[in-house]
Design a protein around this motif. Structure first.
Motif, mmCIF file in Angstrom:
data_model
loop_
_atom_site.group_PDB
_atom_site.id
_atom_site.type_symbol
_atom_site.label_atom_id
_atom_site.label_comp_id
_atom_site.label_asym_id
_atom_site.label_seq_id
_atom_site.Cartn_x
_atom_site.Cartn_y
_atom_site.Cartn_z
ATOM 1 N N GLY A 27 7.441 -2.395 5.226
ATOM 2 C CA GLY A 27 6.677 -3.618 5.407
ATOM 3 C C GLY A 27 5.272 -3.426 5.943
ATOM 4 N N PRO A 28 5.101 -2.752 7.078
ATOM 5 C CA PRO A 28 3.744 -2.566 7.616
ATOM 6 C C PRO A 28 2.824 -1.813 6.649
ATOM 7 C CG PRO A 28 5.396 -2.100 9.293
ATOM 8 C CD PRO A 28 6.129 -2.251 8.012
ATOM 9 N N ARG A 29 3.359 -0.805 5.952
ATOM 10 C CA ARG A 29 2.541 -0.067 4.985
ATOM 11 C C ARG A 29 2.167 -0.953 3.803
ATOM 12 N NH1 ARG A 29 5.522 3.572 2.660
ATOM 13 N NH2 ARG A 29 7.411 3.498 3.936
ATOM 14 N N LEU A 30 3.080 -1.839 3.412
ATOM 15 C CA LEU A 30 2.783 -2.748 2.304
ATOM 16 C C LEU A 30 1.627 -3.679 2.641
ATOM 17 C CD1 LEU A 30 6.287 -3.803 0.889
ATOM 18 C CD2 LEU A 30 4.432 -2.683 -0.351
ATOM 19 N N ALA A 31 1.544 -4.074 3.902
ATOM 20 C CA ALA A 31 0.440 -4.942 4.317
ATOM 21 C C ALA A 31 -0.899 -4.268 4.036
ATOM 22 C CB ALA A 31 0.572 -5.282 5.794
ATOM 23 N N PHE A 32 -0.990 -2.958 4.314
ATOM 24 C CA PHE A 32 -2.222 -2.220 4.021
ATOM 25 C C PHE A 32 -2.391 -2.013 2.519
ATOM 26 C CE2 PHE A 32 -1.564 -0.917 8.474
ATOM 27 C CZ PHE A 32 -2.821 -1.211 8.986
ATOM 28 N N ALA A 33 -1.266 -1.748 1.812
ATOM 29 C CA ALA A 33 -1.338 -1.527 0.364
ATOM 30 C C ALA A 33 -1.856 -2.770 -0.347
ATOM 31 C CB ALA A 33 0.037 -1.143 -0.173
ATOM 32 N N VAL A 34 -1.435 -3.949 0.121
ATOM 33 C CA VAL A 34 -1.890 -5.192 -0.500
ATOM 34 C C VAL A 34 -3.393 -5.353 -0.331
ATOM 35 C CG1 VAL A 34 -1.784 -7.703 -0.295
ATOM 36 C CG2 VAL A 34 0.325 -6.382 -0.357
ATOM 37 N N GLN A 35 -3.900 -4.980 0.825
ATOM 38 C CA GLN A 35 -5.351 -5.054 1.033
ATOM 39 C C GLN A 35 -6.072 -4.100 0.085
ATOM 40 O OE1 GLN A 35 -6.520 -4.851 5.240
ATOM 41 N NE2 GLN A 35 -4.434 -5.474 5.800
ATOM 42 N N GLY A 36 -5.519 -2.882 -0.083
ATOM 43 C CA GLY A 36 -6.125 -1.923 -1.002
ATOM 44 C C GLY A 36 -6.051 -2.380 -2.443
ATOM 45 N N ALA A 37 -5.007 -3.151 -2.769
ATOM 46 C CA ALA A 37 -4.829 -3.615 -4.148
ATOM 47 C C ALA A 37 -5.903 -4.607 -4.566
ATOM 48 C CB ALA A 37 -3.447 -4.238 -4.315
#
Length: 630
Positions: free
Chosen positions: A401-411
């Motif tokens: 979950g926490p990593r996905l939050a950053f991945a979404v920003q990068g997306a």
């Protein structure tokens, strides 16, 4: 010719609301709906009168009609107004009775007409259809359904088995029969075709230690089907499986021509014409998957085919000695053959999609199988993790979950970041290599159509399904099925809870999860100043207009996936939540908040699942379903 799902979906939705058809597997209802013809009526035109022969029943597609019946004094009065989505005439058709009312068209009446002969054929040929009708709790249905099985031209689910070259058909047939008996309480007979028929054919023999009844017959199917033994088997059996191991080519072709269903188990890419296949035979196609670690690429597997990973050596052993994975594969094959395939449609909604995890956990806790998963946006992400790695995959998704939050920003810069996250957690996999059918659903914005993605990498398909336009970049890739370039954006803009792809894949029981809640009700904001100037400023207030846009978006996505728009057996619809759809780090909290709804939805799905089981099924009874449905 098969009609599009867009045409049949409203008909299936209406039929599902009828008390008679509410338990019929969706695959069966869809096949029936495809045979409907459209009628346009003039105002005042008579559809049928009292005492007419019930040779069809109807679904209202447009306009209105009036249904007249006689009151206690014998006077015709309006019993009900029929509107789009209503059905009428089905009870008289099923029971074989004359109509008891008069139906007349109002202005602009449009009907979908379904012939009685098509319904009667479905009743006669399909064990699943008869089983569903019997659960409708109508006092006269049992004798009608029983009579349907005695039709002189019909066998009770006479199933021919086609296996890969070199595989022992007798052992495959027996294994399939054992799975139907053990898992579903079906009554199964195996018909062994030999060169010389026993004379005379005796009574129905007792079942063996695995619950299977074995009969031996000769090469002439007509001699058997006209016998007293065949009549007795029609009354006592749910399925008759053909064992053609000892039959020559001519006898095999003759028997296959009398089969009502062909259960095909073929290698990936095998397009050899199937023996005995004709228009009236139901094809239940399954693909024999290679050993784990071997890809089926470049093959794209057929739509509706179950994926079965069996070991030929296991057929020489009792099923109890098989590996757990091979037993699950056999069970999946049995579900496909007996119209019990289960599909799960997971909607989009950002971090709210962690509610899907709670639903999957509750379904698995109740031993409800999941054969097909279609997902949109984050629903596709949940589907990818589950279909690749099972429950362990769901745990990885929660932890990520926490990593996905950053991945979404990068997306926002490049949407491929999402695919990189999927590969990091569950590895690099091909969609066709997964044992559970996984369909990431996206919108080809160039072609303006919704697409269930096939034949590409899992990570790429998941990325394409969640490429929300204007926020994330589109995903452009070749579609190996259509042979053309696709420009994918988030599938939620056209189909936020993808029940359509699940139905097209052949699911009989559909469970859905719509995790976009409607916005909370709140009072309308008041103008900052009185009078016309205040009203003008209120109308051009950019902050309030942004809020309106935000709320409208969620209303649209929620409505697109609500129960009124879907053909499903059970649906989880989440309520307004205190968490934002970008709070991926709150995965465990969102799952906990969704747990009660997930349990209620899974309980509903369990009752539907149990209603699909055979007469000897050991579980909660059909009566429990009727009480819960009341």
């Amino acid at each position: 010719m098969s009609r599009s799902l867009e045409h049949t979906k409203p008909i299936v939705t209406a039929l599902r609301r009828s008390a008679l058809f509410q338990h019929v597997p969706l695959r069966q209802l869809t096949a029936l709906a495809e045979k409907a013809t459209e009628l346009h009526l003039q105002q005042g035109e008579l559809v049928y009168d009292e005492g007419s022969e019930a040779n069809a029943f109807y679904v209202v597609r447009g306009g209105r009609l009036q249904d007249f019946a006689r009151d206690a004094q014998g006077k015709l009065t309006i019993r009900r107004q029929l509107r789009p989505g209503d059905t009428f005439g089905e009870t008289a058709v099923v029971l074989g009775q004359a109509t008891r009312s008069r139906v007349m068209a109002g202005d602009g009446a449009v009907l979908a007409c379904l012939k009685a002969t098509d319904l009667h054929l479905a009743m006669a040929e399909s064990t699943a259809f008869r089983r569903a009708l019997l659960s409708a709790a109508h006092p006269e249905l049992e004798s009608v359904v029983a009579a349907a099985t005695q039709h002189e031209d019909v066998n009770v689910e006479l199933v021919a088995i086609h296996g890969p070259d070199g595989w022992p058909l007798e052992k495959l047939t027996r294994a399939l029969g054992e799975a139907l008996v053990r898992n579903h309480g079906d009554r199964v007979g195996i018909v062994h075709v030999v060169a010389t028929a026993p004379d005379p054919l005796g009574p129905v023999p007792p079942a063996d230690q695995d619950g299977l009844v074995h009969v031996t017959v000769g090469p002439d199917p007509d001699a058997f089907l006209d016998s007293a033994l065949a009549v007795a088997l029609r009354k006592e059996m749910d399925y008759l499986l053909l064992d053609l191991t000892a039959a020559d080519a001519e006898a095999s072709a003759n028997w296959a021509a009398h089969a009502t269903k062909l259960a095909s188990l073929r290698l990936p890419g095998d397009v050899t014409p199937l023996p005995g296949l004709r228009d009236s035979v139901r094809l239940c196609e399954s693909v024999l998957m290679p050993e784990t670690g071997i890809s089926v690429r470049p093959h794209v597997l057929p739509v509706g085919a179950a994926r079965v990973r069996l070991n030929q050596k296991d057929l020489d052993q009792p099923i109890s000695a098989w590996s757990e994975g091979n037993r699950r594969a056999l069970d999946k094959w049995a579900r496909n053959v007996s119209d019990r395939t289960v599909g799960l449609a997971l909607g989009g909604g950002g971090a709210w999609g962690y509610a899907h995890v709670a639903l999957i956990e509750e379904l698995l806790a109740r031993n409800i199988p999941i054969d097909i998963v279609a997902g949109v946006s984050f629903g596709s992400m949940v589907g990818a993790y589950y279909c690749v790695a099972g429950e362990e995959g769901l745990r990885k998704l929660v932890k990520a979950g926490p990593r996905l939050a950053f991945a979404v920003q990068g997306a926002i810069i490049n949407s491929s970041v999402i695919g990189m996250q999927v590969k990091w957690d569950v590895g690099d996999h091909w969609l066709e290599d997964l044992d559970t059918v996984f369909l990431p659903v996206a919108c080809d914005i160039a072609a303006a159509e919704t697409t269930a993605i096939r034949g590409i990498n899992v990570a790429l398909g998941t990325t394409a399904s969640g490429s929300f336009p204007t926020v994330f970049g589109p995903t452009t890739t070749m579609d190996p099925v259509a042979g053309k370039l696709r420009r994918y954006v988030d599938g939620g803009i056209s189909d936020n809870v993808p029940d359509g792809p699940i139905l097209s894949e052949g699911a009989d029981l559909v469970i859905a999860s719509n995790i976009v809640p409607p916005p909370r009700s709140e009072p309308a904001p008041k103008p900052m100043f009185p009078g016309r100037i205040g009203a003008l400023l209120q109308g051009i207030n950019p902050i309030q207009r942004s809020v309106d846009g935000y709320r409208s978006t969620f209303m649209l996505f929620h409505t697109a996936g609500n129960s009124e728009q879907l053909i499903v057996d059970a649906i989880m619809e989440t309520k307004p939540t205190s968490y934002l759809p970008i709070e991926f780090g709150r995965a465990t909290d969102i799952i906990a908040e969704s747990r009660a709804l997930a349990q209620a939805t899974a309980d509903r799905a369990l009752l539907r699942w149990q209603a699909m089981q055979g007469r000897n099924y050991v579980g909660q009874s059909i009566q429990a379903f009727k009480r819960a449905d009341a």
